[in-house]
Design a protein around this motif. Structure first.
Motif, PDB file in Angstrom:
ATOM      1  N   ALA A 101       0.839  -1.201   0.000  1.00  0.00           N
ATOM      2  CA  ALA A 101       0.000   0.000   0.000  1.00  0.00           C
ATOM      3  C   ALA A 101       0.873   1.250   0.000  1.00  0.00           C
ATOM      4  CB  ALA A 101      -0.926  -0.010   1.215  1.00  0.00           C
ATOM      5  N   SER A 102       1.962   1.210   0.781  1.00  0.00           N
ATOM      6  CA  SER A 102       2.893   2.340   0.787  1.00  0.00           C
ATOM      7  C   SER A 102       3.611   2.469  -0.554  1.00  0.00           C
ATOM      8  CB  SER A 102       3.911   2.160   1.917  1.00  0.00           C
ATOM      9  OG  SER A 102       3.276   2.099   3.177  1.00  0.00           O
ATOM     10  N   VAL A 103       3.983   1.317  -1.146  1.00  0.00           N
ATOM     11  CA  VAL A 103       4.664   1.351  -2.445  1.00  0.00           C
ATOM     12  C   VAL A 103       3.753   1.940  -3.513  1.00  0.00           C
ATOM     13  CG1 VAL A 103       5.603  -0.096  -4.282  1.00  0.00           C
ATOM     14  CG2 VAL A 103       6.245  -0.536  -1.912  1.00  0.00           C
ATOM     15  N   ILE A 104       2.494   1.522  -3.507  1.00  0.00           N
ATOM     16  CA  ILE A 104       1.541   2.040  -4.491  1.00  0.00           C
ATOM     17  C   ILE A 104       1.351   3.539  -4.311  1.00  0.00           C
ATOM     18  CG2 ILE A 104      -0.884   1.984  -5.190  1.00  0.00           C
ATOM     19  CD1 ILE A 104      -0.842  -1.015  -4.561  1.00  0.00           C
ATOM     20  N   SER A 105       1.237   3.976  -3.067  1.00  0.00           N
ATOM     21  CA  SER A 105       1.096   5.410  -2.802  1.00  0.00           C
ATOM     22  C   SER A 105       2.347   6.169  -3.240  1.00  0.00           C
ATOM     23  CB  SER A 105       0.839   5.634  -1.312  1.00  0.00           C
ATOM     24  OG  SER A 105       0.747   7.003  -1.009  1.00  0.00           O
ATOM     25  N   ASN A 106       3.522   5.590  -2.989  1.00  0.00           N
ATOM     26  CA  ASN A 106       4.770   6.228  -3.393  1.00  0.00           C
ATOM     27  C   ASN A 106       4.891   6.284  -4.914  1.00  0.00           C
ATOM     28  OD1 ASN A 106       7.421   7.339  -2.752  1.00  0.00           O
ATOM     29  ND2 ASN A 106       8.235   5.432  -3.597  1.00  0.00           N
ATOM     30  N   LEU A 153       2.435   6.434  -6.985  1.00  0.00           N
ATOM     31  CA  LEU A 153       1.502   7.464  -7.439  1.00  0.00           C
ATOM     32  C   LEU A 153       2.118   8.853  -7.281  1.00  0.00           C
ATOM     33  CD1 LEU A 153      -1.303   8.273  -8.440  1.00  0.00           C
ATOM     34  CD2 LEU A 153      -2.079   8.227  -6.055  1.00  0.00           C
ATOM     35  N   ASN A 154       2.811   9.076  -6.169  1.00  0.00           N
ATOM     36  CA  ASN A 154       3.470  10.370  -5.967  1.00  0.00           C
ATOM     37  C   ASN A 154       4.550  10.611  -7.014  1.00  0.00           C
ATOM     38  OD1 ASN A 154       1.909  10.866  -3.700  1.00  0.00           O
ATOM     39  ND2 ASN A 154       3.404   9.998  -2.284  1.00  0.00           N
ATOM     40  N   ILE A 155       5.288   9.559  -7.371  1.00  0.00           N
ATOM     41  CA  ILE A 155       6.342   9.693  -8.385  1.00  0.00           C
ATOM     42  C   ILE A 155       5.734  10.052  -9.737  1.00  0.00           C
ATOM     43  CG2 ILE A 155       8.089   8.418  -9.674  1.00  0.00           C
ATOM     44  CD1 ILE A 155       8.679   6.842  -7.124  1.00  0.00           C
ATOM     45  N   VAL A 156       4.632   9.374 -10.072  1.00  0.00           N
ATOM     46  CA  VAL A 156       3.966   9.662 -11.344  1.00  0.00           C
ATOM     47  C   VAL A 156       3.447  11.095 -11.374  1.00  0.00           C
ATOM     48  CG1 VAL A 156       1.982   9.071 -12.790  1.00  0.00           C
ATOM     49  CG2 VAL A 156       3.389   7.258 -11.804  1.00  0.00           C
ATOM     50  N   MET A 157       2.815  11.514 -10.273  1.00  0.00           N
ATOM     51  CA  MET A 157       2.291  12.871 -10.218  1.00  0.00           C
ATOM     52  C   MET A 157       3.411  13.902 -10.294  1.00  0.00           C
ATOM     53  SD  MET A 157      -0.893  12.474 -10.251  1.00  0.00           S
ATOM     54  CE  MET A 157      -1.347  14.182  -9.973  1.00  0.00           C
ATOM     55  N   LYS A 158       4.540  13.617  -9.662  1.00  0.00           N
ATOM     56  CA  LYS A 158       5.689  14.529  -9.706  1.00  0.00           C
ATOM     57  C   LYS A 158       6.240  14.626 -11.130  1.00  0.00           C
ATOM     58  CE  LYS A 158       9.488  13.082  -7.873  1.00  0.00           C
ATOM     59  NZ  LYS A 158      10.516  12.668  -6.883  1.00  0.00           N
ATOM     60  N   PHE A 159       6.315  13.488 -11.804  1.00  0.00           N
ATOM     61  CA  PHE A 159       6.812  13.478 -13.180  1.00  0.00           C
ATOM     62  C   PHE A 159       5.868  14.259 -14.100  1.00  0.00           C
ATOM     63  CE2 PHE A 159       6.842  11.471 -17.391  1.00  0.00           C
ATOM     64  CZ  PHE A 159       8.180  11.652 -17.740  1.00  0.00           C
ATOM     65  N   LEU A 160       4.562  14.043 -13.944  1.00  0.00           N
ATOM     66  CA  LEU A 160       3.596  14.747 -14.777  1.00  0.00           C
ATOM     67  C   LEU A 160       3.630  16.255 -14.517  1.00  0.00           C
ATOM     68  CD1 LEU A 160       0.535  12.325 -14.628  1.00  0.00           C
ATOM     69  CD2 LEU A 160       2.139  12.654 -16.514  1.00  0.00           C
ATOM     70  N   ALA A 161       3.830  16.642 -13.240  1.00  0.00           N
ATOM     71  CA  ALA A 161       3.925  18.071 -12.922  1.00  0.00           C
ATOM     72  C   ALA A 161       5.159  18.689 -13.576  1.00  0.00           C
ATOM     73  CB  ALA A 161       3.967  18.254 -11.411  1.00  0.00           C
ATOM     74  N   SER A 162       6.276  17.959 -13.582  1.00  0.00           N
ATOM     75  CA  SER A 162       7.492  18.466 -14.222  1.00  0.00           C
ATOM     76  C   SER A 162       7.297  18.605 -15.727  1.00  0.00           C
ATOM     77  CB  SER A 162       8.671  17.532 -13.930  1.00  0.00           C
ATOM     78  OG  SER A 162       8.889  17.420 -12.533  1.00  0.00           O
ATOM     79  N   ILE A 163       6.657  17.609 -16.354  1.00  0.00           N
ATOM     80  CA  ILE A 163       6.370  17.687 -17.784  1.00  0.00           C
ATOM     81  C   ILE A 163       5.476  18.887 -18.089  1.00  0.00           C
ATOM     82  CG2 ILE A 163       5.185  16.531 -19.690  1.00  0.00           C
ATOM     83  CD1 ILE A 163       7.882  15.355 -19.136  1.00  0.00           C
ATOM     84  N   THR A 164       4.502  19.133 -17.226  1.00  0.00           N
ATOM     85  CA  THR A 164       3.594  20.268 -17.429  1.00  0.00           C
ATOM     86  C   THR A 164       4.354  21.587 -17.379  1.00  0.00           C
ATOM     87  OG1 THR A 164       1.796  19.005 -16.417  1.00  0.00           O
ATOM     88  CG2 THR A 164       1.518  21.394 -16.563  1.00  0.00           C
ATOM     89  N   ILE A 165       5.307  21.701 -16.438  1.00  0.00           N
ATOM     90  CA  ILE A 165       6.104  22.931 -16.329  1.00  0.00           C
ATOM     91  C   ILE A 165       6.953  23.146 -17.582  1.00  0.00           C
ATOM     92  CG2 ILE A 165       7.993  24.016 -15.053  1.00  0.00           C
ATOM     93  CD1 ILE A 165       6.905  22.656 -12.532  1.00  0.00           C
ATOM     94  N   VAL A 166       7.587  22.045 -18.052  1.00  0.00           N
ATOM     95  CA  VAL A 166       8.446  22.154 -19.234  1.00  0.00           C
ATOM     96  C   VAL A 166       7.627  22.549 -20.462  1.00  0.00           C
ATOM     97  CG1 VAL A 166       9.901  20.838 -20.811  1.00  0.00           C
ATOM     98  CG2 VAL A 166      10.188  20.576 -18.340  1.00  0.00           C
ATOM     99  N   LEU A 167       6.462  21.939 -20.631  1.00  0.00           N
ATOM    100  CA  LEU A 167       5.631  22.241 -21.801  1.00  0.00           C
ATOM    101  C   LEU A 167       4.988  23.624 -21.711  1.00  0.00           C
ATOM    102  CD1 LEU A 167       3.827  18.807 -22.377  1.00  0.00           C
ATOM    103  CD2 LEU A 167       5.782  19.756 -23.614  1.00  0.00           C
ATOM    104  N   ALA A 168       4.863  24.132 -20.492  1.00  0.00           N
ATOM    105  CA  ALA A 168       4.245  25.455 -20.330  1.00  0.00           C
ATOM    106  C   ALA A 168       5.168  26.585 -20.808  1.00  0.00           C
ATOM    107  CB  ALA A 168       3.865  25.678 -18.872  1.00  0.00           C
TER     108      ALA A 168
END
Length: 318
Positions: free
Chosen positions: A248-253, A255-270
């Motif tokens: 459960a902790s691994v899955i949550s972690n 998810l956080n990694i994926v969200m962090k990666f998507l946020a970084s991609i959003t910043i770069v594309l912006a």
């Protein structure tokens, strides 16, 4: 199905209800109402004793009424007919001065182990020993299933390490549920074994339960096997609980990694979007009439994008 058998020196014979003899074993599996009534007539056992094992919610216990003793335990179900579901069903054992009766609502490996091919290892007229042998066989089946659960949990763990899928998590939940059922059944069966030990030394029931010296080692083996099964079930329950929490902790972690990666991609594309928005305004902007204006704007957007990507990479956001 009603089946009446009796062991002899050479083989296991089958008897009819009209020719039943003392020392016979009456086995009922998925019995009909007529077969239950026939068993009541032959043995004289109380009706609630005969029909107790037909309730899937019955708990393990011992009851004594006149010359009849009811021993109700929980045994593992047949996995092949239940898609490897780990659950238990009641098995009723009635001991009378003349007969040994077993009642179960499903076919199970405990009773099927006492077949004609193994008649040399049990005697239907030695009712107390046969009872201990059934208890011992049930404990062995519990241990077998618990070892199988251990192997399945290890395999599921390996699958989860490679890919986080709901299917594997549901399998872990099924194992955890099965372990809960097994733990409850093992503890209640152990209470039955302890009470049987006390009954064997009770002179009031010695005419029904005849405890022989050679049965002492078998009863000790039954107690040891149940203790081992209870301990193994508890260990496996703790391991599965820890595994569920860890994943459960691994899955949550993850998810956080994926969200962090998507946020970084959003910043770069912006960044190129922002540059293009500035130079697309309906106001005078630099390099409007310059022949290389578009190239210059694209180069500026590219440089800013590379710079932002480098900063985010240095901060381990990718």
């Amino acid at each position: 199905m009603l089946k009446i058998t009796k062991t002899t020196e050479t083989h296991l014979i089958e008897l009819s209800p009209e020719r039943i003899e003392a020392g016979a074993w009456i086995n009922l599996v998925r019995p009909t109402a007529d077969e239950l009534s026939e068993a009541e007539r032959m043995t004289g056992a109380p009706q609630d004793f005969i029909r107790s094992a037909m309730d899937p919610e019955e708990s393990s216990r011992i009851e004594i009424e006149e010359n009849h003793i009811l021993v109700l335990i929980n045994v593992p179900i047949d996995h092949e007919s239940h898609d490897y579901e780990y659950d238990t069903i009641p098995l009723g054992i009635i001991i009378t001065p003349d007969y040994f009766v077993t009642i179960c609502q499903e076919y199970n490996d405990v009773i099927q182990n006492f077949s004609e091919a193994r008649f040399r290892y049990f005697c239907t007229f030695k009712r107390t020993r046969l009872l201990f042998q059934i208890l011992y066989r049930s404990a062995m089946l519990f241990l077998k299933d618990l070892r199988q659960m251990t192997r399945r949990s290890d395999q599921i763990e390996q699958d989860l390490r490679q890919s986080m899928k709901n299917e594997e998590l549901f399998q872990l939940l099924d194992l955890q549920k099965g372990l809960t059922y097994y733990s409850m059944s093992l503890r209640s069966n152990k209470v039955v074994v302890e009470r049987l030990l006390r009954l064997c030394s009770n002179p009031q029931v010695s005419h029904i339960i005849k405890f022989r010296e050679e049965d002492d080692d078998l009863l000790d083996d039954v107690r040891v096997e149940y203790d081992q099964a209870i301990e193994m079930a508890q260990i496996q329950t703790d391991v599965l609980a820890g595994m569920m929490d860890a994943f459960a902790s691994v899955i949550s972690n993850n998810l956080n990694i994926v969200m962090k990666f998507l946020a970084s991609i959003t910043i770069v594309l912006a960044i190129p979007t922002m540059v293009a928005s500035f130079f697309g305004m309906n106001v005078p902007v630099p390099w409007t009439a310059h022949p290389m204006g578009f190239t210059i704007v694209c180069f500026i957007a590219l440089i800013m994008t590379i710079a932002a990507t480098w900063v985010l990479w240095k901060k381990r956001l990718f």
